[in-house]
Design a protein around this motif. Structure first.
Motif, short mmCIF file in Angstrom:
data_model
loop_
_atom_site.label_atom_id
_atom_site.label_comp_id
_atom_site.label_asym_id
_atom_site.label_seq_id
_atom_site.Cartn_x
_atom_site.Cartn_y
_atom_site.Cartn_z
N LEU A 59 -15.24 -16.03 93.62
CA LEU A 59 -13.83 -16.03 94.00
C LEU A 59 -13.00 -15.27 92.96
O LEU A 59 -13.24 -15.39 91.76
N ALA A 60 -12.05 -14.52 93.45
CA ALA A 60 -11.16 -13.79 92.53
C ALA A 60 -10.35 -14.79 91.71
O ALA A 60 -9.96 -15.85 92.21
N SER A 61 -10.10 -14.44 90.46
CA SER A 61 -9.36 -15.31 89.56
C SER A 61 -8.18 -14.55 88.97
O SER A 61 -8.38 -13.52 88.31
N THR A 62 -6.99 -15.06 89.19
CA THR A 62 -5.81 -14.44 88.59
C THR A 62 -5.92 -14.49 87.07
O THR A 62 -5.62 -13.52 86.38
N THR A 63 -6.37 -15.61 86.54
CA THR A 63 -6.51 -15.76 85.09
C THR A 63 -7.45 -14.70 84.53
O THR A 63 -7.14 -14.03 83.55
N ASN A 64 -8.62 -14.55 85.15
CA ASN A 64 -9.59 -13.57 84.66
C ASN A 64 -9.03 -12.15 84.80
O ASN A 64 -9.22 -11.32 83.91
#
Length: 99
Positions: A59-64
């Motif tokens: 899943l895409a992560s805004t934090t990463n």
């Protein structure tokens, strides 16, 4: 995730706070932690590299995503968003769960 309930409980009973999952097809590429994205820092002779797995099942992560930009633009790190083989784990100086 429901599929993680039993493994997570077993791992916690054994003293591990989270699980690190490999790809389902070959079981040799890092995917993500049970709770968040995987990131690693690798220090080489002439650069420091921020590494995070690229996989269609993560899943895409805004934090990463923000950390990748900060690593490159503010810290001058090389950012590699790519498949990460499990055999690379010993070469990392730091590993973190983010997301």
């Amino acid at each position: 995730y429901a599929a993680d309930l039993l493994p997570a409980t077993k791992l916690k009973d054994e003293g591990f706070p989270i699980a690190l999952y490999l790809d389902a097809a070959h079981h040799k590429y890092l995917e993500e932690f049970s709770t968040s994205n995987f990131v690693a820092i690798k220090k080489e002779a002439d650069r420091v590299v921020y590494i995070t797995p690229r996989s269609a099942s993560v899943l895409a992560s805004t934090t990463n995503s923000v950390l990748m930009v900060l690593a490159a633009e503010r810290l001058g790190m090389t950012v590699e968003h790519r498949p990460v083989h499990v055999d690379e784990l010993p070469s990392f100086q730091e590993v973190a769960a983010v997301g």
